[in-house]
Scaffold this motif. Structure first.
Motif, PDB file in Angstrom:
ATOM      1  N   GLU A  15      -7.883  -2.948 -12.354  1.00  0.00           N
ATOM      2  CA  GLU A  15      -8.909  -3.620 -11.649  1.00  0.00           C
ATOM      3  C   GLU A  15      -9.590  -2.985 -10.867  1.00  0.00           C
ATOM      4  O   GLU A  15     -11.245  -3.249 -10.932  1.00  0.00           O
ATOM      5  N   THR A  16      -9.786  -1.670 -10.708  1.00  0.00           N
ATOM      6  CA  THR A  16     -11.156  -1.089  -9.747  1.00  0.00           C
ATOM      7  C   THR A  16     -10.662   0.771 -10.503  1.00  0.00           C
ATOM      8  O   THR A  16     -11.751   0.574  -9.719  1.00  0.00           O
ATOM      9  N   ALA A  26      -9.752  -6.436  -3.776  1.00  0.00           N
ATOM     10  CA  ALA A  26      -8.022  -6.662  -4.055  1.00  0.00           C
ATOM     11  C   ALA A  26      -6.952  -6.043  -3.301  1.00  0.00           C
ATOM     12  O   ALA A  26      -6.009  -6.638  -3.011  1.00  0.00           O
ATOM     13  N   MET A  27      -7.958  -5.620  -2.159  1.00  0.00           N
ATOM     14  CA  MET A  27      -7.313  -5.056  -0.990  1.00  0.00           C
ATOM     15  C   MET A  27      -7.074  -6.348  -0.248  1.00  0.00           C
ATOM     16  O   MET A  27      -6.309  -6.873   0.513  1.00  0.00           O
ATOM     17  N   THR A  52       1.150  -1.504   0.251  1.00  0.00           N
ATOM     18  CA  THR A  52       0.167   0.128  -0.093  1.00  0.00           C
ATOM     19  C   THR A  52       0.915   1.739   0.113  1.00  0.00           C
ATOM     20  O   THR A  52       0.364   2.316  -0.762  1.00  0.00           O
ATOM     21  N   LEU A  74     -12.366  -3.088  -4.988  1.00  0.00           N
ATOM     22  CA  LEU A  74     -11.463  -2.644  -4.453  1.00  0.00           C
ATOM     23  C   LEU A  74     -11.071  -3.556  -3.134  1.00  0.00           C
ATOM     24  O   LEU A  74     -10.619  -3.687  -3.131  1.00  0.00           O
ATOM     25  N   LEU A 100       2.496   1.625  -3.331  1.00  0.00           N
ATOM     26  CA  LEU A 100       0.797   2.038  -4.769  1.00  0.00           C
ATOM     27  C   LEU A 100       0.783   3.676  -4.407  1.00  0.00           C
ATOM     28  O   LEU A 100       1.056   3.871  -5.159  1.00  0.00           O
ATOM     29  N   LYS A 108      -1.998  -2.417 -12.052  1.00  0.00           N
ATOM     30  CA  LYS A 108      -2.751  -3.469 -11.244  1.00  0.00           C
ATOM     31  C   LYS A 108      -4.436  -2.920 -11.430  1.00  0.00           C
ATOM     32  O   LYS A 108      -4.906  -3.494 -11.931  1.00  0.00           O
ATOM     33  N   ALA A 109      -3.826  -1.958 -10.628  1.00  0.00           N
ATOM     34  CA  ALA A 109      -4.957  -1.443  -9.236  1.00  0.00           C
ATOM     35  C   ALA A 109      -5.896  -0.370 -10.430  1.00  0.00           C
ATOM     36  O   ALA A 109      -7.561  -0.554 -10.145  1.00  0.00           O
ATOM     37  N   GLN A 161      -4.092  -8.816  -1.380  1.00  0.00           N
ATOM     38  CA  GLN A 161      -3.282  -8.416  -0.987  1.00  0.00           C
ATOM     39  C   GLN A 161      -2.164  -8.325   0.173  1.00  0.00           C
ATOM     40  O   GLN A 161      -1.765  -8.344   0.536  1.00  0.00           O
TER      41      GLN A 161
END
Length: 274
Positions: free
Chosen positions: A53-54, A210-211, A11, A207, A14, A49-50, A214
C-alpha cells in the motif's frame, strides 16, 4: 501464540516484522533474533500489506529509528543504570542489546501487551534485569513504576519511541511533564516525533490513510521537536531522520533535496537533564 498477539496493537507487530526483515539483509543495520517470533504470522501479513500500500519508506524510517536509538540507549547507560521504555510493545532491547552490568530495564505497556510478550518470549532470557509493568499510560503509571522499584532520585534513560504521533497534544504534554517529574539530574530522554509538515505532506497521504483505517490515526506532529523537552529545562539535540538515513545509505532523500521550501521531516531527539 497468535491468540496472545491479538491483544497487541497492530503497529507493534508490524514494527517487529520490519525488524525481522532488516535482520536478514546482508547490509543490515542491526540484528534482532527475537523479531520474527514477536511479529508472528499477523505481523508478517501486516508488513506485506503495508509494503503493497505505501512502499518501503515507512519501513526504512523504522529501521533507521531502531539503529539510532540502540546506539543512543547504550550511550545513555554509561551514566544511567535504569532504563524506562514507554509503550514498549514488542521491543526486544532488554533481550538483544549488550547492556552494562547493573542496568535495569523497565517496560511500560498495557497489561495484555505485557502478558503477550511474556508468553512469546517465555523461553528467552533478557540480558539485563527486566521489569515489565502492565499499566494504561492514561492512568497513574508513575505510581506503578515507582512501586516496581524505579528510583526517581537516580539518573534514568527514557525511551519514547514510535508513540507521540498517536497522542493528541494535551496527552503529549502530560507525558513529558510526568517524565520530567521522575527524572534526576544526568537523566537522558530519547524520543522521535514527526514534523507537522510531514503530517500535511501529500506524499504521506497513503500511509496516514492506512493508519487511520487500522484504527491508529496520527494526531501529533511538530517542527520544533526539541521544545518538548526544553520547556522543562532539558538540553536537546535534534537530528533529522533523513540525515541519518543518508549517512547509513538508506533511501530517504535529505531534507534539502530538490530545494523544496519547508520540506516534510521527521526527527530524533536526544535530551539531557542538567
Amino acid at each position: 501464540m497468535e491468540d496472545s498477539r491479538r491483544a497487541v496493537a497492530s503497529t507493534g507487530l508490524l514494527v517487529a516484522a520490519i525488524r525481522a526483515m532488516e535482520s536478514i539483509r546482508d547490509d543490515r543495520l542491526f540484528t534482532d533474533p527475537f523479531a520474527e517470533k514477536l511479529a508472528g504470522e499477523t505481523g508478517r501479513a501486516l508488513l506485506e500489506k503495508a509494503l503493497a500500500e505505501t512502499g518501503e519508506r515507512a519501513a526504512v524510517q523504522i529501521v533507521i529509528r531502531t539503529r539510532f536509538f540502540d546506539e543512543a540507549m547504550l550511550r545513555a547507560v554509561r551514566t544511567a543504570k535504569q532504563v524506562v521504555i514507554v509503550a514498549a510493545g514488542m521491543d526486544s532491547r532488554a533481550y538483544r542489546l549488550e547492556w552494562p552490568d547493573g542496568v535495569t530495564v523497565f517496560e511500560l505497556d498495557q497489561p495484555a501487551v505485557i502478558a503477550a510478550k511474556r508468553d512469546i518470549l517465555v523461553d528467552d532470557t533478557p540480558r539485563c534485569a527486566r521489569v515489565a509493568i502492565g499499566v494504561d499510560l492514561a492512568h497513574d503509571w508513575p505510581a506503578a513504576l515507582t512501586a516496581a522499584g524505579f528510583d526517581p532520585t537516580a539518573p534514568t534513560a527514557w525511551l519514547v519511541e514510535g508513540l507521540l504521533q498517536y497522542l493528541d497534544e494535551a496527552a503529549v504534554r502530560t507525558l513529558f511533564e510526568r517524565i520530567d517529574a521522575l527524572s534526576a539530574a544526568k537523566s537522558t530522554l530519547l524520543y522521535d516525533v514527526v514534523g507537522k509538515s510531514l503530517l500535511e505532506s501529500p506524499m504521506m497521504a497513503p500511509l496516514l490513510e492506512a493508519m487511520e483505517k487500522q484504527g491508529s490515526p496520527w494526531l501529533f506532529g511538530t517542527d520544533e521537536p526539541g521544545e518538548l523537552a526544553q520547556r522543562h529545562g532539558w538540553s536537546a539535540t535534534v537530528t533529522d531522520i533523513a540525515e541519518v538515513a543518508t549517512k547509513w545509505n538508506r533511501g530517504i532523500a535529505p531534507p534539502n533535496a530538490g530545494n523544496v521550501p519547508n520540506p516534510p521531516r521527521g526527527y530524533f531527539v536526544e535530551a539531557t537533564r542538567p
